[in-house]
Design a protein around this motif. Structure first.
Motif, PDB file in Angstrom:
ATOM      1  N   VAL A  63       0.859  -1.188   0.000  1.00 35.60           N
ATOM      2  CA  VAL A  63       0.000   0.000   0.000  1.00 35.60           C
ATOM      3  C   VAL A  63       0.892   1.234   0.000  1.00 35.60           C
ATOM      4  O   VAL A  63       1.902   1.277   0.701  1.00 35.60           O
ATOM      5  N   ASP A  64       0.516   2.230  -0.802  1.00 38.18           N
ATOM      6  CA  ASP A  64       1.270   3.478  -0.875  1.00 38.18           C
ATOM      7  C   ASP A  64       0.661   4.597  -0.037  1.00 38.18           C
ATOM      8  O   ASP A  64       1.372   5.467   0.447  1.00 38.18           O
ATOM      9  N   VAL A  65      -0.665   4.578   0.083  1.00 37.39           N
ATOM     10  CA  VAL A  65      -1.368   5.669   0.766  1.00 37.39           C
ATOM     11  C   VAL A  65      -2.548   5.114   1.559  1.00 37.39           C
ATOM     12  O   VAL A  65      -3.322   4.310   1.039  1.00 37.39           O
ATOM     13  N   ILE A  66      -2.665   5.574   2.798  1.00 40.35           N
ATOM     14  CA  ILE A  66      -3.866   5.335   3.591  1.00 40.35           C
ATOM     15  C   ILE A  66      -4.648   6.643   3.575  1.00 40.35           C
ATOM     16  O   ILE A  66      -4.097   7.716   3.846  1.00 40.35           O
ATOM     17  N   VAL A  67      -5.933   6.552   3.243  1.00 41.74           N
ATOM     18  CA  VAL A  67      -6.815   7.721   3.261  1.00 41.74           C
ATOM     19  C   VAL A  67      -7.903   7.440   4.291  1.00 41.74           C
ATOM     20  O   VAL A  67      -8.507   6.372   4.286  1.00 41.74           O
ATOM     21  N   SER A  68      -8.140   8.415   5.163  1.00 42.32           N
ATOM     22  CA  SER A  68      -9.139   8.266   6.216  1.00 42.32           C
ATOM     23  C   SER A  68     -10.083   9.451   6.232  1.00 42.32           C
ATOM     24  O   SER A  68      -9.715  10.546   5.822  1.00 42.32           O
ATOM     25  N   PRO A  69     -11.288   9.241   6.744  1.00 42.60           N
ATOM     26  CA  PRO A  69     -12.197  10.372   6.925  1.00 42.60           C
ATOM     27  C   PRO A  69     -11.887  11.113   8.228  1.00 42.60           C
ATOM     28  O   PRO A  69     -11.655  10.478   9.261  1.00 42.60           O
ATOM     29  N   ALA A  70     -11.873  12.428   8.161  1.00 45.34           N
ATOM     30  CA  ALA A  70     -11.695  13.219   9.385  1.00 45.34           C
ATOM     31  C   ALA A  70     -13.041  13.237  10.110  1.00 45.34           C
ATOM     32  O   ALA A  70     -14.081  13.202   9.484  1.00 45.34           O
ATOM     33  N   VAL A  91      -9.490  12.921   4.239  1.00 43.76           N
ATOM     34  CA  VAL A  91     -10.495  13.781   3.624  1.00 43.76           C
ATOM     35  C   VAL A  91     -11.251  14.464   4.751  1.00 43.76           C
ATOM     36  O   VAL A  91     -11.349  13.948   5.861  1.00 43.76           O
ATOM     37  N   GLU A  92     -11.754  15.648   4.454  1.00 43.63           N
ATOM     38  CA  GLU A  92     -12.575  16.366   5.426  1.00 43.63           C
ATOM     39  C   GLU A  92     -13.712  17.049   4.697  1.00 43.63           C
ATOM     40  O   GLU A  92     -13.664  17.231   3.484  1.00 43.63           O
ATOM     41  N   ARG A  93     -14.737  17.381   5.451  1.00 41.66           N
ATOM     42  CA  ARG A  93     -15.926  17.960   4.825  1.00 41.66           C
ATOM     43  C   ARG A  93     -15.693  19.411   4.417  1.00 41.66           C
ATOM     44  O   ARG A  93     -15.143  20.205   5.164  1.00 41.66           O
ATOM     45  N   GLU A  94     -16.119  19.676   3.195  1.00 40.52           N
ATOM     46  CA  GLU A  94     -16.122  21.033   2.667  1.00 40.52           C
ATOM     47  C   GLU A  94     -17.446  21.171   1.925  1.00 40.52           C
ATOM     48  O   GLU A  94     -17.726  20.371   1.013  1.00 40.52           O
ATOM     49  N   ARG A  99     -13.643  15.847   0.900  1.00 38.82           N
ATOM     50  CA  ARG A  99     -12.694  16.218  -0.148  1.00 38.82           C
ATOM     51  C   ARG A  99     -11.286  16.167   0.421  1.00 38.82           C
ATOM     52  O   ARG A  99     -11.068  16.394   1.602  1.00 38.82           O
ATOM     53  N   LEU A 100     -10.317  15.929  -0.470  1.00 35.57           N
ATOM     54  CA  LEU A 100      -8.920  16.101  -0.091  1.00 35.57           C
ATOM     55  C   LEU A 100      -8.656  17.593  -0.012  1.00 35.57           C
ATOM     56  O   LEU A 100      -9.068  18.348  -0.904  1.00 35.57           O
ATOM     57  N   ARG A 101      -8.002  18.024   1.045  1.00 34.52           N
ATOM     58  CA  ARG A 101      -7.642  19.426   1.208  1.00 34.52           C
ATOM     59  C   ARG A 101      -6.177  19.477   1.627  1.00 34.52           C
ATOM     60  O   ARG A 101      -5.482  18.486   1.550  1.00 34.52           O
ATOM     61  N   ARG A 102      -5.701  20.613   2.073  1.00 34.53           N
ATOM     62  CA  ARG A 102      -4.361  20.783   2.641  1.00 34.53           C
ATOM     63  C   ARG A 102      -3.244  20.368   1.670  1.00 34.53           C
ATOM     64  O   ARG A 102      -2.211  19.877   2.079  1.00 34.53           O
ATOM     65  N   ASN A 103      -3.498  20.477   0.394  1.00 32.77           N
ATOM     66  CA  ASN A 103      -2.546  20.087  -0.650  1.00 32.77           C
ATOM     67  C   ASN A 103      -2.250  18.588  -0.681  1.00 32.77           C
ATOM     68  O   ASN A 103      -1.237  18.161  -1.226  1.00 32.77           O
ATOM     69  N   PHE A 104      -3.118  17.784  -0.066  1.00 37.19           N
ATOM     70  CA  PHE A 104      -2.974  16.333  -0.200  1.00 37.19           C
ATOM     71  C   PHE A 104      -3.280  15.952  -1.639  1.00 37.19           C
ATOM     72  O   PHE A 104      -4.118  16.573  -2.297  1.00 37.19           O
ATOM     73  N   ARG A 134     -12.478  10.204  -6.885  1.00 42.16           N
ATOM     74  CA  ARG A 134     -12.366  11.400  -7.735  1.00 42.16           C
ATOM     75  C   ARG A 134     -10.908  11.700  -8.087  1.00 42.16           C
ATOM     76  O   ARG A 134     -10.627  12.689  -8.758  1.00 42.16           O
ATOM     77  N   HIS A 135     -10.003  10.842  -7.644  1.00 42.58           N
ATOM     78  CA  HIS A 135      -8.572  11.040  -7.877  1.00 42.58           C
ATOM     79  C   HIS A 135      -7.994   9.810  -8.565  1.00 42.58           C
ATOM     80  O   HIS A 135      -8.576   8.732  -8.530  1.00 42.58           O
ATOM     81  N   PRO A 136      -6.821   9.968  -9.183  1.00 45.42           N
ATOM     82  CA  PRO A 136      -6.183   8.797  -9.787  1.00 45.42           C
ATOM     83  C   PRO A 136      -5.692   7.844  -8.702  1.00 45.42           C
ATOM     84  O   PRO A 136      -5.856   8.113  -7.517  1.00 45.42           O
TER      85      PRO A 136
END
Length: 194
Positions: A63-70, A91-94, A99-104, A134-136
């Motif tokens: 695995v290269d990336v773990i993505v979690s909901p804030a 990801v966090e709510r916007e 959505r990914l934010r903070r330049n992630f 929504r991302h590659p």
């Protein structure tokens, strides 16, 4: 780490609560897992997330990336990524949407696993997965510490869990008498107490 050892960590932290609880979904349950009582202990959290990382590696490979909901998934996501030796983002709510934010960013060649603390109805997991898609990159699946749906929540990708529980959840107007007899408590995080 087997299922009983995982639940033992929650019991030892005082995080396995019994009573009448209003869940963030609005459903009612006789059991609540107050995961922040587990996450306040870095050693316990590391132990659980290392076990989750091993489960992820066995099921999904590298695995290269773990993505979690804030917010609830950030701590287990970070600790699991640390054990896997990969990046952790969230990801966090916007405007009401994850959505990914903070330049992630997620790059084209990256292999991704979504990590949650718990799955009950699967709603936040599905919303997080929609944001990831929504991302590659290649979404391999998802993982959580505890699946409160006992494998019944459909989140749209394969889900691995350290423990599965069959915890009933009821609409407020369909409570069994023993639950209705107890005063409801609204623990958790979405603008709630405890």
């Amino acid at each position: 780490m087997n299922e009983e050892e995982v639940l033992g960590e929650f019991r030892a932290a005082g995080a396995l609560l019994e009573g009448h609880f209003i869940l963030s979904s609005g459903l009612r349950s006789p059991l609540f897992l107050q995961k922040m009582l587990v996450f306040q202990d870095p050693v316990r959290t590391e132990r659980l997330c290392r076990a989750l990382a091993e489960t992820i590696r066995e099921r999904f490979g590298d695995v290269d990336v773990i993505v979690s909901p804030a917010m609830g998934g950030v701590i287990p996501g970070y600790e699991t990524a640390r054990a896997l030796g990969c990046r952790a983002i969230f990801v966090e709510r916007e405007e009401g949407e994850f959505r990914l934010r903070r330049n992630f960013e997620i790059r084209q060649d990256e292999r991704i696993v979504m990590v949650e603390d718990m799955v009950t109805t699967g709603l936040s997991s599905r919303e997080c997965i929609a944001a990831i898609r929504r991302h590659p990159g290649t979404l391999l699946g998802a993982a959580c510490l505890v699946d409160r749906s006992n494998g019944q929540a459909d989140i749209g990708v394969p889900l691995v869990a350290l423990a599965r529980l069959d915890v009933p959840a009821y609409p407020a107007d369909q409570l069994p008498p023993e639950l209705a007899a107890l005063p409801p408590v609204k623990p958790g995080s979405r603008g709630l107490g405890a």
